[in-house]
Motif scaffolding. Structure first.
Motif, PDB file in Angstrom:
ATOM      1  N   LEU A  45       0.831  -1.210   0.000  1.00 30.40           N
ATOM      2  CA  LEU A  45       0.000   0.000   0.000  1.00 30.40           C
ATOM      3  C   LEU A  45       0.867   1.262   0.000  1.00 30.40           C
ATOM      4  N   LEU A  46       1.960   1.245   0.776  1.00 32.97           N
ATOM      5  CA  LEU A  46       2.828   2.420   0.809  1.00 32.97           C
ATOM      6  C   LEU A  46       3.441   2.679  -0.571  1.00 32.97           C
ATOM      7  N   GLY A  47       3.774   1.596  -1.307  1.00 31.01           N
ATOM      8  CA  GLY A  47       4.294   1.758  -2.666  1.00 31.01           C
ATOM      9  C   GLY A  47       3.253   2.386  -3.581  1.00 31.01           C
ATOM     10  N   LYS A  48       2.010   1.916  -3.496  1.00 32.84           N
ATOM     11  CA  LYS A  48       0.931   2.481  -4.309  1.00 32.84           C
ATOM     12  C   LYS A  48       0.680   3.950  -3.944  1.00 32.84           C
ATOM     13  N   MET A  49       0.778   4.262  -2.646  1.00 35.79           N
ATOM     14  CA  MET A  49       0.563   5.643  -2.212  1.00 35.79           C
ATOM     15  C   MET A  49       1.652   6.564  -2.758  1.00 35.79           C
ATOM     16  N   ARG A  50       2.878   6.062  -2.802  1.00 37.34           N
ATOM     17  CA  ARG A  50       3.973   6.858  -3.353  1.00 37.34           C
ATOM     18  C   ARG A  50       3.723   7.156  -4.829  1.00 37.34           C
ATOM     19  N   ASP A  51       3.295   6.129  -5.570  1.00 33.85           N
ATOM     20  CA  ASP A  51       3.013   6.331  -6.998  1.00 33.85           C
ATOM     21  C   ASP A  51       1.858   7.292  -7.205  1.00 33.85           C
ATOM     22  N   ALA A  52       0.822   7.168  -6.358  1.00 36.30           N
ATOM     23  CA  ALA A  52      -0.342   8.052  -6.484  1.00 36.30           C
ATOM     24  C   ALA A  52       0.050   9.491  -6.185  1.00 36.30           C
ATOM     25  N   GLY A  53       0.956   9.659  -5.218  1.00 34.11           N
ATOM     26  CA  GLY A  53       1.401  11.009  -4.882  1.00 34.11           C
ATOM     27  C   GLY A  53       2.190  11.638  -6.007  1.00 34.11           C
ATOM     28  N   ILE A  54       3.046  10.819  -6.658  1.00 30.25           N
ATOM     29  CA  ILE A  54       3.835  11.341  -7.780  1.00 30.25           C
ATOM     30  C   ILE A  54       2.924  11.772  -8.925  1.00 30.25           C
ATOM     31  N   GLY A  59      -7.615  11.488  -5.230  1.00 26.71           N
ATOM     32  CA  GLY A  59      -8.718  10.586  -4.901  1.00 26.71           C
ATOM     33  C   GLY A  59      -8.214   9.195  -4.574  1.00 26.71           C
ATOM     34  N   LEU A  60      -7.296   8.682  -5.410  1.00 26.58           N
ATOM     35  CA  LEU A  60      -6.720   7.362  -5.175  1.00 26.58           C
ATOM     36  C   LEU A  60      -5.891   7.357  -3.894  1.00 26.58           C
ATOM     37  N   LEU A  61      -5.171   8.449  -3.643  1.00 26.40           N
ATOM     38  CA  LEU A  61      -4.348   8.550  -2.444  1.00 26.40           C
ATOM     39  C   LEU A  61      -5.224   8.459  -1.185  1.00 26.40           C
ATOM     40  N   GLY A  62      -6.358   9.134  -1.206  1.00 23.80           N
ATOM     41  CA  GLY A  62      -7.276   9.080  -0.068  1.00 23.80           C
ATOM     42  C   GLY A  62      -7.806   7.673   0.171  1.00 23.80           C
ATOM     43  N   LYS A  66      -7.149   5.138   3.432  1.00 16.39           N
ATOM     44  CA  LYS A  66      -8.232   4.457   4.144  1.00 16.39           C
ATOM     45  C   LYS A  66      -7.929   2.963   4.265  1.00 16.39           C
ATOM     46  N   GLU A  67      -7.422   2.342   3.195  1.00 15.39           N
ATOM     47  CA  GLU A  67      -7.081   0.918   3.222  1.00 15.39           C
ATOM     48  C   GLU A  67      -5.939   0.637   4.208  1.00 15.39           C
ATOM     49  N   LEU A  68      -4.981   1.570   4.259  1.00 18.38           N
ATOM     50  CA  LEU A  68      -3.865   1.410   5.193  1.00 18.38           C
ATOM     51  C   LEU A  68      -4.383   1.412   6.635  1.00 18.38           C
ATOM     52  N   ARG A  69      -5.308   2.308   6.889  1.00 20.33           N
ATOM     53  CA  ARG A  69      -5.894   2.376   8.226  1.00 20.33           C
ATOM     54  C   ARG A  69      -6.671   1.090   8.541  1.00 20.33           C
ATOM     55  N   GLU A  70      -7.387   0.562   7.567  1.00 23.77           N
ATOM     56  CA  GLU A  70      -8.194  -0.646   7.769  1.00 23.77           C
ATOM     57  C   GLU A  70      -7.330  -1.861   8.094  1.00 23.77           C
ATOM     58  N   ILE A  71      -6.189  -2.012   7.390  1.00 23.57           N
ATOM     59  CA  ILE A  71      -5.351  -3.185   7.675  1.00 23.57           C
ATOM     60  C   ILE A  71      -4.658  -3.040   9.038  1.00 23.57           C
ATOM     61  N   THR A  72      -4.391  -1.798   9.458  1.00 20.46           N
ATOM     62  CA  THR A  72      -3.808  -1.577  10.783  1.00 20.46           C
ATOM     63  C   THR A  72      -4.790  -1.987  11.872  1.00 20.46           C
ATOM     64  N   VAL A  73      -6.051  -1.628  11.675  1.00 19.66           N
ATOM     65  CA  VAL A  73      -7.083  -2.034  12.627  1.00 19.66           C
ATOM     66  C   VAL A  73      -7.235  -3.551  12.632  1.00 19.66           C
ATOM     67  N   LYS A  74      -7.233  -4.154  11.442  1.00 18.09           N
ATOM     68  CA  LYS A  74      -7.435  -5.593  11.302  1.00 18.09           C
ATOM     69  C   LYS A  74      -6.308  -6.399  11.947  1.00 18.09           C
TER      70      LYS A  74
END
Length: 485
Positions: A45-54, A59-62, A66-74
């Motif tokens: 997810l962090l790799g995808k977020m980096r690409d989305a930021g570049i 919208g994709l970054l947001g 959210k997915e990063l937060r969900e897996i942390t909770v899980k």
């Protein structure tokens, strides 16, 4: 995070800018395979977020955040909420809490049995990794996770999180989930003690041993304003939950009853109408394995009523001289085999540290064969508990200062559970209730300079047959009461 046991605290100052929520946990509290899955999905997810930021894809970054937060909770937060209570002991929670409150960067925290959730604002030259390292050093005996969860927050988000962590009182308390039902202590000599103290509207009374709040509740029901004192944070939290409806007539203080006079005077409380002390240990303390009071439950050899106290039963057993251990067993437990038990303890600790209640109980049972219903370790465990908490010293201090707190006509009631306590109370009450004192070498009795009270009951009150049937643990209780002249 909603761990099984939580200490919450928040500083008065809100965040001024970006702040960070840091979630740490002890490595052994989560399965390694589960952590590996979290790390794998997190890196992806962090790799995808980096690409989305570049690419500027906000919208994709947001969505990825959210997915990063969900897996942390899980993988992290939900399992930590169900982690075994023994992972993070009360004493270590308190040690970390003390270190955090002394750190100006810390704005709030929620400390649980398996995890620490901390809100901080990085200022000055120190970096966030250095800050986290200093927190971990405060409890160096813990094997902290190598990669804590870090969440950046705006000042507004941090303020909301901070406000959710505030306690109603200045003291921070361990707040058990469902504590109002978990801290079940059957109050001993309830009717007798309350009847002796005569609560009424306009009276101010002190319950120096608040516990689960049983005596205090009846005093409040009688119309009195009550100040409750207890050194056990779990007891304070349970009493606060149980007695929340009494509002401003209830005041809860963190502290040892030996300091009752000082604690009250600091808060501007002058003379009071009644003082109650229920000396001894509460059933929830005995029954909670991780508190280490009972040989019936496997748990750490602790026995501290105040989890932040410096010396545990394990410290005494593993470091005190053989003669000191023997003296403790005889003086506080009247254990005739104290020297033989102390000798065996020293022999066994030379092989390996004695760290659990059942270890010690087995060692004692190896010296004393069981006779009758009483477990061979009963007197030794009582003695260690009294020594760890300096119970007799605390009682003596309360007795000396108690009368000074009372108005004329105010009453002082003490409930004891074994002969050493009762002997101390009986001796002191007799000392202050004799108009005259006499000695063989004197030609006549002389006025007693300590004379200041009268006995309300000539003999101590004991539990009724009905109470003994309902609560066998009350069998040794005695209530003594005096009234200030």
């Amino acid at each position: 995070m909603t761990p099984a046991t939580t200490i919450t605290w928040a500083a008065a100052n809100p965040p001024q800018g970006t702040c960070y929520r840091v979630l740490m946990w002890e490595s052994t509290s989560l399965p390694a395979e589960q952590l590996k899955e979290w790390e794998t999905e997190r890196r992806e997810l962090l790799g995808k977020m980096r690409d989305a930021g570049i690419k500027g894809s906000r919208g994709l970054l947001g969505q990825l955040e959210k997915e990063l937060r969900e897996i942390t909770v899980k993988y992290i937060e939900s399992p930590l909420a169900q982690a075994p209570r023994a992972v993070f002991s009360f004493a270590r929670v308190e040690a970390l809490a003390t270190a955090l409150r002394a750190n100006g960067a810390v704005l709030a925290y929620r400390l649980g049995t398996a995890a620490a959730e901390i809100l901080a604002e990085v200022t000055g030259d120190i970096t966030l990794p250095e800050l986290i390292s200093s927190w971990q050093t405060a409890t160096s005996d813990m094997d902290w996770c190598s990669a804590p969860v870090i969440q950046a927050m705006t000042a507004a988000e941090g303020s909301r999180w901070q406000n959710e962590s505030r306690c109603n009182e200045s003291e921070h308390d361990i707040a058990e989930v469902g504590s109002a039902t978990e801290f079940r202590h059957v109050t001993v000599l309830l009717n007798e003690a309350v009847e002796a103290l005569q609560p009424a509207e306009g009276k101010v009374m002190v319950d120096a041993t608040l516990g689960g709040g049983g005596h205090t509740e009846r005093l409040l029901q009688g119309g009195a304003e009550v100040w409750g004192i207890d050194q056990d944070p779990a007891a304070r939290a349970a009493a606060r939950a149980r007695l929340a409806d009494y509002g401003e007539r209830l005041h809860i203080i963190a502290g040892n009853f030996r300091n009752a006079a000082e604690l009250l005077r600091k808060r501007g409380i002058g003379q009071i109408d009644g003082l109650l002390a229920d000396i001894g240990i509460s059933s929830p303390q005995v029954d909670c394995a991780e508190r280490g009071f009972s040989f019936l439950h496997e748990g750490p050899l602790d026995m501290r009523m105040n989890p932040a106290a410096p010396r545990s039963a394990a410290d005494i057993i593993n470091s005190a001289a053989e003669s000191e251990i023997a003296d403790i067993l005889w003086q506080y437990g009247e254990e005739r085999a104290g020297r033989a038990i102390a000798r065996r303890i020293v022999q066994e600790r030379a092989k390996a540290p004695i760290t659990t209640t059942t270890q010690l109980a087995d060692i004692i049972a190896g010296v004393l064969p069981r006779k009758g219903k009483q477990h061979p370790a009963t007197r030794s465990f009582q003695a260690l508990r009294i020594a760890v908490n300096d119970e007799l010293g605390a009682l003596e201090e309360l007795l000396r200062s108690g009368l000074s707190l009372l108005k004329s006509g105010g009453r002082f009631a003490v409930i004891t559970f074994h002969s050493l306590e009762d002997r101390a109370v009986k001796r002191y009450f007799e000392q202050v209730c004799k108009p005259e004192i006499d000695r063989p070498e004197w030609p006549a009795p002389r006025p007693n300079p300590d004379y200041a009270a009268r006995l309300v009951y000539r003999k101590p009150l004991s539990p009724s047959e009905a109470e003994l049937t309902a609560n066998p643990r009350s069998r040794s209780a005695k209530l003594r009461v005096i009234e200030k002249l």
